[in-house]
Design a protein around this motif. Sequence first.
Motif, short mmCIF file in Angstrom:
data_model
loop_
_atom_site.label_atom_id
_atom_site.label_comp_id
_atom_site.label_asym_id
_atom_site.label_seq_id
_atom_site.Cartn_x
_atom_site.Cartn_y
_atom_site.Cartn_z
N THR A 73 30.81 42.75 41.53
CA THR A 73 31.67 43.94 41.49
C THR A 73 31.43 44.79 40.25
OG1 THR A 73 33.32 42.73 42.77
CG2 THR A 73 34.08 44.70 41.63
N THR A 74 31.32 44.14 39.10
CA THR A 74 31.13 44.90 37.85
C THR A 74 29.90 45.80 37.95
OG1 THR A 74 32.16 43.12 36.60
CG2 THR A 74 30.81 44.69 35.35
N GLU A 75 28.79 45.22 38.39
CA GLU A 75 27.57 46.03 38.52
C GLU A 75 27.73 47.11 39.58
OE1 GLU A 75 23.77 43.93 39.15
OE2 GLU A 75 23.03 45.84 39.94
N GLU A 101 43.49 49.77 37.02
CA GLU A 101 42.18 49.31 37.48
C GLU A 101 41.70 48.14 36.62
OE1 GLU A 101 40.49 50.81 40.30
OE2 GLU A 101 42.52 51.58 40.40
N HIS A 102 40.75 47.39 37.15
CA HIS A 102 40.08 46.33 36.38
C HIS A 102 39.34 46.96 35.20
CE1 HIS A 102 37.10 43.08 35.67
NE2 HIS A 102 37.97 42.30 36.25
N LYS A 103 39.16 46.18 34.14
CA LYS A 103 38.43 46.68 32.97
C LYS A 103 37.05 47.22 33.33
CE LYS A 103 40.98 45.99 29.22
NZ LYS A 103 41.45 47.12 28.42
N THR A 177 36.35 52.52 46.03
CA THR A 177 37.38 51.51 45.82
C THR A 177 36.79 50.17 45.39
OG1 THR A 177 39.41 50.53 46.72
CG2 THR A 177 37.58 50.80 48.26
N ASP A 178 37.48 49.53 44.44
CA ASP A 178 37.14 48.18 43.98
C ASP A 178 37.93 47.23 44.88
OD1 ASP A 178 37.25 45.70 42.75
OD2 ASP A 178 37.81 46.45 40.76
N ALA A 179 37.20 46.51 45.74
CA ALA A 179 37.86 45.67 46.74
C ALA A 179 37.66 44.18 46.46
CB ALA A 179 37.37 46.03 48.13
N ALA A 180 37.38 43.84 45.20
CA ALA A 180 37.06 42.44 44.87
C ALA A 180 38.18 41.47 45.27
CB ALA A 180 36.77 42.31 43.38
N GLN A 181 39.43 41.92 45.17
CA GLN A 181 40.55 41.02 45.51
C GLN A 181 40.95 41.10 46.98
OE1 GLN A 181 42.04 38.69 43.71
NE2 GLN A 181 40.97 39.15 41.80
N ALA A 182 40.42 42.07 47.68
CA ALA A 182 40.92 42.34 49.03
C ALA A 182 39.98 41.88 50.14
CB ALA A 182 41.19 43.84 49.18
N PHE A 200 32.46 44.74 45.86
CA PHE A 200 33.07 43.42 46.03
C PHE A 200 32.08 42.32 45.64
CE2 PHE A 200 31.40 42.74 50.51
CZ PHE A 200 30.99 44.04 50.77
N SER A 201 32.63 41.11 45.39
CA SER A 201 31.85 39.97 44.88
C SER A 201 31.95 38.77 45.81
CB SER A 201 32.40 39.51 43.53
OG SER A 201 32.15 40.43 42.50
N ALA A 202 30.92 37.94 45.83
CA ALA A 202 30.94 36.72 46.65
C ALA A 202 31.85 35.63 46.07
CB ALA A 202 29.52 36.17 46.80
N HIS A 203 31.91 35.55 44.74
CA HIS A 203 32.62 34.39 44.14
C HIS A 203 34.14 34.45 44.28
CE1 HIS A 203 34.21 36.02 40.25
NE2 HIS A 203 33.27 36.93 40.47
N LYS A 204 34.66 35.57 44.78
CA LYS A 204 36.11 35.63 45.03
C LYS A 204 36.42 35.19 46.46
CE LYS A 204 37.22 37.75 41.02
NZ LYS A 204 37.39 39.13 40.61
N ILE A 205 35.38 35.00 47.25
CA ILE A 205 35.58 34.62 48.65
C ILE A 205 34.78 33.35 49.00
CG2 ILE A 205 36.27 36.91 49.50
CD1 ILE A 205 33.37 37.29 50.53
C1 LIG Z 1 36.88 39.91 39.73
C2 LIG Z 1 37.11 41.37 39.75
C3 LIG Z 1 36.18 42.26 39.24
C4 LIG Z 1 34.90 41.81 38.55
O1 LIG Z 1 34.08 41.09 39.42
P1 LIG Z 1 32.76 40.38 38.89
O2 LIG Z 1 32.32 39.53 40.02
O3 LIG Z 1 33.15 39.59 37.69
O4 LIG Z 1 31.79 41.43 38.53
C5 LIG Z 1 36.44 43.60 39.32
N1 LIG Z 1 37.57 44.04 39.89
C6 LIG Z 1 38.50 43.21 40.41
C7 LIG Z 1 39.72 43.77 41.06
C8 LIG Z 1 38.30 41.85 40.35
O5 LIG Z 1 39.22 41.03 40.84
#
Ligand SMILES: *Cc1c(COP(=O)(O)O)cnc(C)c1O
Length: 385
Positions: A73-75, A101-103, A177-182, A200-205
């Motif tokens: 997600t960060t990238e 928003e996320h940092k 939209t940052d959908a990492a949590q959704a 979005f990221s794989a490690h949150k799912i």
């Molecule tokens: C985890 C998260 C990120 C960062 O994801 P990375 O996989 O660390 O790059 C960004 N936004 C939200 C809302 C997150 O939960």
Amino acid sequence: MEKIIYLDNNSTTPLDPVVLESMLPYLKDKFGNPSSTSHKFGRETLVAVEFAREQVASLINADSSEIIFTSGTTESINLALKGIVESAFRDKIHIITTKVEHKAVLKVCEYLEKFGVEITYLPTDKYGMISTSDIVDMIKEETVLICVMVANNEIGTIQPIGEIGKLCKERGILFFTDAAQAVGKIPIDVKALNIDLMAFSAHKIYGPKGIGALYVKNNSNKINLYPQIHGGGQEKGLRSGTLNVPGIVGFGKSCEVCKEKLFDEFNTHSVWRDRIINNLLTKIDNAFLNGHPTKRIPNNINIGFKGISNSLFINEFTDFAISTGSACASETLEPSYVLSSIGRTKSEISCSIRIGIGRFNTEEEIEYIIKRIPEGINKIKCQLL
Ligand SMILES: *Cc1c(COP(=O)(O)O)cnc(C)c1O
């Protein structure tokens, strides 16, 4: 040694064994570079990558050609925000985002401000929710992009992204939209929601770390992204570098499993979440919930116990892996900016904790939490007397 219950699934999730299984061949014999298709080794990994791209796309109702693999997600956020700004070739660029928003978003915005980009940071209500009418009020001629997360990583509040997508579409403004949590937790249909770009990221799912995606809508002449990593031209030139094949294969599998389980997990986790919240709020005096009571992702609980600081909590509950405030900011010991933007005082912030439930928690663990936390809090209160 006592067993520790993992309750930090908003920070990261364990790898699903099924996902691990899918990755193993690509960490062993199937090591080819998917860009080297003059032989079987490269061709077989190319097929695997394209299959995974379909699995990822399918979870969010995208076309596979709309998925760009990144390291996470960060990238993806960096690519989307910097990539849009750099390709805009305009004197004045205005972006609207939010204070919660996320940092990864806030720091990129701060960086872009140094180059003259104007950023509006919208405040939220006491639940962490922005209002779409505030967005409409802030839109001006130079507004190129609106950036609002689907769900907050600390307090779980879900933003009205359907409405935001609609208003962006009507006005010809891009919606990122940052959908990492959704993603994988609530249904996300990029077409129905009028999303132009999504991270979005794989490690949150329940997938591996270090892999994620940026969804970039096709057939949109408005989207012109400038790459941030230059080189061999992989991922349509938007993200160069040899593809992380095992990561991509695992990411694909984790999306497939999430799609299969989404409805069931949504229901079970929502019930668990509400049972924990209701029990803690009724059994513990002066407990308070952070975030929205109903519009929140099914796996997030953020709750404060007045008078019980984080350090007291952590010392007592050594059998829980939980987070105090935001995991990402916890090393810095700064009070959470998300809790402070929803109006929590310093002392309220210092006694708030986040419980993130997940696929591998059990009914017994949930029952245990409901019993154990009020007892432990009572014990701390007695020691404080
Ligand atoms: C985890 C998260 C990120 C960062 O994801 P990375 O996989 O660390 O790059 C960004 N936004 C939200 C809302 C997150 O939960």
